[in-house]
Design a protein around this motif. Structure first.
Motif, PDB file in Angstrom:
ATOM      1  N   THR A  83      35.872 -23.878 -10.499  1.00 61.34           N
ATOM      2  CA  THR A  83      35.482 -25.201 -10.002  1.00 61.34           C
ATOM      3  C   THR A  83      34.006 -25.156  -9.670  1.00 61.34           C
ATOM      4  O   THR A  83      33.552 -24.265  -8.922  1.00 61.34           O
ATOM      5  CB  THR A  83      36.285 -25.584  -8.752  1.00 61.34           C
ATOM      6  OG1 THR A  83      37.674 -25.669  -9.097  1.00 61.34           O
ATOM      7  CG2 THR A  83      35.817 -26.933  -8.204  1.00 61.34           C
ATOM      8  N   ALA A  84      33.238 -26.096 -10.206  1.00 59.93           N
ATOM      9  CA  ALA A  84      31.792 -26.151  -9.966  1.00 59.93           C
ATOM     10  C   ALA A  84      31.482 -27.364  -9.107  1.00 59.93           C
ATOM     11  O   ALA A  84      31.918 -28.483  -9.393  1.00 59.93           O
ATOM     12  CB  ALA A  84      31.035 -26.219 -11.278  1.00 59.93           C
ATOM     13  N   ILE A  85      30.717 -27.158  -8.061  1.00 55.74           N
ATOM     14  CA  ILE A  85      30.296 -28.224  -7.148  1.00 55.74           C
ATOM     15  C   ILE A  85      28.782 -28.149  -7.029  1.00 55.74           C
ATOM     16  O   ILE A  85      28.234 -27.069  -6.739  1.00 55.74           O
ATOM     17  CB  ILE A  85      30.952 -28.075  -5.768  1.00 55.74           C
ATOM     18  CG1 ILE A  85      32.484 -28.098  -5.897  1.00 55.74           C
ATOM     19  CG2 ILE A  85      30.480 -29.178  -4.823  1.00 55.74           C
ATOM     20  CD1 ILE A  85      33.203 -27.822  -4.614  1.00 55.74           C
ATOM     21  N   ILE A  86      28.122 -29.319  -7.248  1.00 55.84           N
ATOM     22  CA  ILE A  86      26.656 -29.386  -7.141  1.00 55.84           C
ATOM     23  C   ILE A  86      26.330 -30.416  -6.075  1.00 55.84           C
ATOM     24  O   ILE A  86      26.796 -31.559  -6.121  1.00 55.84           O
ATOM     25  CB  ILE A  86      26.011 -29.763  -8.486  1.00 55.84           C
ATOM     26  CG1 ILE A  86      26.368 -28.713  -9.559  1.00 55.84           C
ATOM     27  CG2 ILE A  86      24.497 -29.872  -8.332  1.00 55.84           C
ATOM     28  CD1 ILE A  86      25.846 -29.044 -10.940  1.00 55.84           C
ATOM     29  N   THR A 144      22.132 -27.461  -4.670  1.00 56.87           N
ATOM     30  CA  THR A 144      23.006 -26.343  -4.271  1.00 56.87           C
ATOM     31  C   THR A 144      24.172 -26.271  -5.248  1.00 56.87           C
ATOM     32  O   THR A 144      24.932 -27.245  -5.387  1.00 56.87           O
ATOM     33  CB  THR A 144      23.529 -26.525  -2.846  1.00 56.87           C
ATOM     34  OG1 THR A 144      22.424 -26.575  -1.939  1.00 56.87           O
ATOM     35  CG2 THR A 144      24.450 -25.366  -2.462  1.00 56.87           C
ATOM     36  N   LEU A 145      24.278 -25.133  -5.904  1.00 52.68           N
ATOM     37  CA  LEU A 145      25.352 -24.897  -6.875  1.00 52.68           C
ATOM     38  C   LEU A 145      26.393 -23.977  -6.238  1.00 52.68           C
ATOM     39  O   LEU A 145      26.075 -22.876  -5.778  1.00 52.68           O
ATOM     40  CB  LEU A 145      24.805 -24.247  -8.147  1.00 52.68           C
ATOM     41  CG  LEU A 145      25.848 -23.758  -9.150  1.00 52.68           C
ATOM     42  CD1 LEU A 145      26.680 -24.932  -9.702  1.00 52.68           C
ATOM     43  CD2 LEU A 145      25.169 -22.989 -10.285  1.00 52.68           C
ATOM     44  N   MET A 146      27.635 -24.408  -6.207  1.00 52.96           N
ATOM     45  CA  MET A 146      28.736 -23.601  -5.658  1.00 52.96           C
ATOM     46  C   MET A 146      29.806 -23.454  -6.734  1.00 52.96           C
ATOM     47  O   MET A 146      30.389 -24.443  -7.178  1.00 52.96           O
ATOM     48  CB  MET A 146      29.318 -24.254  -4.409  1.00 52.96           C
ATOM     49  CG  MET A 146      28.281 -24.485  -3.309  1.00 52.96           C
ATOM     50  SD  MET A 146      29.000 -25.209  -1.812  1.00 52.96           S
ATOM     51  CE  MET A 146      29.951 -23.810  -1.228  1.00 52.96           C
ATOM     52  N   LEU A 147      30.000 -22.239  -7.158  1.00 53.90           N
ATOM     53  CA  LEU A 147      31.012 -21.914  -8.165  1.00 53.90           C
ATOM     54  C   LEU A 147      32.188 -21.248  -7.466  1.00 53.90           C
ATOM     55  O   LEU A 147      32.027 -20.244  -6.762  1.00 53.90           O
ATOM     56  CB  LEU A 147      30.429 -20.977  -9.231  1.00 53.90           C
ATOM     57  CG  LEU A 147      29.265 -21.544 -10.051  1.00 53.90           C
ATOM     58  CD1 LEU A 147      28.701 -20.472 -10.977  1.00 53.90           C
ATOM     59  CD2 LEU A 147      29.720 -22.752 -10.856  1.00 53.90           C
TER      60      LEU A 147
END
Length: 463
Positions: A83-86, A144-147
């Protein structure tokens, strides 16, 4: 409490050893697998992070973000567990694929590139936080990239592996215990053979020995020692049997004489002089038997370590001088000369040493031809003191020299000690006295001269 058998102990030790090895191997496998999956997850997250950062390298503002979504979906959609959240600089969600995930607030402030874990509702997530692009319209704050990678399958895998590992460990422990029992029982068969032989040993089977052909190397020394023990027992039993026969023979002669003379005297009335003469004759036989019994008691005490000699300084030349005076008359009757050379001292028991030297001189006088010379030599130096008694006479064969000191020795008729006045115990008593003084005795016979030597170590000179 009943003690465990050696077979059971070895089986348990084998089972514990196998269990410990398997347990260590399982723990190492678990650690290696966890490390492997961690590295694999890290590599997957790093690859996605680098690819995402390349896509967002040209990002200039939020209004341009929609043009990057197709590329991001193509990149991240291929991996269903990611899941990728930017987030923009203000913390607003710009992109969430395949859907938004409620992440703890603490994870948003993680250091760039740091791997973190998070567990919720039975799922385990492993993620990475990174910075990507720059929002020029928002004063240059980066995105901010959260993988987030769902690694719940890993947890299920390790749970299944752990369950089957413990089942396999228990089964392996039981199997190794059974195999250990079989191996231990087979390996201890030589010990059971030793036990069977030991149980079958009796006075008539002391010559039986355990063969070494089928005995393992580790047990050969035990079997050799056991066979040596049987040999010593056989030798001791034979010596005891011979000793019993010899003493019976020696006592039978004087007893027969006493019995015969008494019966003859009592067969008819006689004068008092006849009775008196018979009593004197019987007295000689009784004295002979008494000396023999005393000698046997002395040897019995010596064999059991009950002879404790005194530790006084004894001048050997003085002892020999007194014995020369005692034997002078007997020597003069046969024209035998007695000579003494040297001097020396030893700490010991005066009466015992007197008796030992007297036995050697008496033995020498018995077998020295008329007109010959008996020589006693005493030498003392730093190593110790030696007293030798040499007399001419028949040469004793070499194979009989060591047997001279046995009780009732009968190997060489030329030097036979047993007689009506000597029971054949003199040299045996002499050896016992010398050994009690921690000395040595030996005999040499060559060129018509036989020499008995008593050797005392230098330690016998100190107090």
């Amino acid at each position: 409490m009943k003690r465990l058998s050696l077979t059971t102990r070895l089986s348990l030790l084998f089972m514990l050893a196998v269990t410990a090895v398997l347990l260590l191997a399982g723990l190492m496998f678990q650690q290696f697998s966890q490390h492997h999956f961690l590295q694999q997850d890290r590599q997957t997250l790093e690859e996605k992070r680098q690819a995402t950062q390349r896509i967002l390298a040209e990002f200039k503002g939020v209004e341009q973000f929609d043009q990057f979504k197709p590329q991001l979906r193509a990149l991240l959609g291929a991996h269903r567990d990611i899941t990728a959240i930017i987030l923009d600089g203000a913390g607003n969600v710009l992109f969430a694929e395949p859907g938004p995930v409620e992440l703890p607030e603490r994870l948003r402030g993680m250091d760039d590139g740091e791997i973190w874990q998070w567990q919720e509702h039975g799922h385990l997530f492993r993620g990475l936080t990174a910075r990507a692009g720059a929002d020029v319209a928002g004063q240059g704050q980066p995105l901010t990239l959260m993988l987030v990678l769902d690694v719940t399958a890993h947890t299920h895998f390790f749970a299944a592996i752990t369950r089957w590992f413990w089942i396999g460990l228990v089964l392996s422990a039981l199997l190794s215990g059974g195999l250990g029992w079989l191996v231990a029982r087979s390996g201890l068969e030589p010990l059971r053979q030793v036990t069977r032989v030991a149980a079958s040993i009796s006075a008539t089977s002391l010559k039986e020995r355990i063969p070494l052909t089928s005995v393992p190397h580790e047990l050969q020394q035990l079997v050799v020692s056991f066979n040596a023990m049987l040999a010593r027992l056989d030798d001791a039993f034979m010596r005891l049997s011979n000793f019993s026969a010899d003493i019976a023979h020696e006592l039978r002669t004087p007893l027969s004489n006493l019995l015969t003379q008494t019966e003859v005297v009592l067969s008819r009335p006689r004068h008092s002089e006849d009775y008196q003469e018979t009593l004197y004759t019987n007295l000689d036989d009784l004295k002979h038997m008494s000396r023999m019994i005393d000698d046997m008691l002395f040897l019995a005490k010596a064999d059991n370590g009950l002879i404790m000699p005194e530790r006084q300084l004894v001048a050997l030349e003085a002892v020999v001088g007194k014995l020369f005076e005692y034997y002078r008359l007997l020597a003069d009757e046969r024209g035998i000369q007695l000579r003494l050379h040297g001097q020396g001292s030893v700490r010991g028991d005066l009466l015992m040493l007197h008796r030992a030297i007297a036995n050697l001189l008496s033995n020498a006088l018995r077998y020295t031809p008329q007109g010959q010379t008996i020589t006693v030599s005493i030498r003392q130096n730093e190593s110790g003191t030696q007293l030798s008694v040499a007399n001419p006479g028949p040469v004793i064969p070499a194979e009989h020299l060591e047997q001279l000191f046995e009780r009732f020795y009968r190997g060489d008729p030329a030097r036979r000690e047993g007689s009506s006045i000597n029971a054949g115990l003199g040299l045996a008593i002499t050896r016992s006295i010398v050994i009690a003084h921690q000395g040595e005795i030996h005999c040499t016979s060559a060129d018509g001269v036989t020499t008995f030597s008593l050797v005392f170590a230098a330690s016998r000179l100190s107090g």
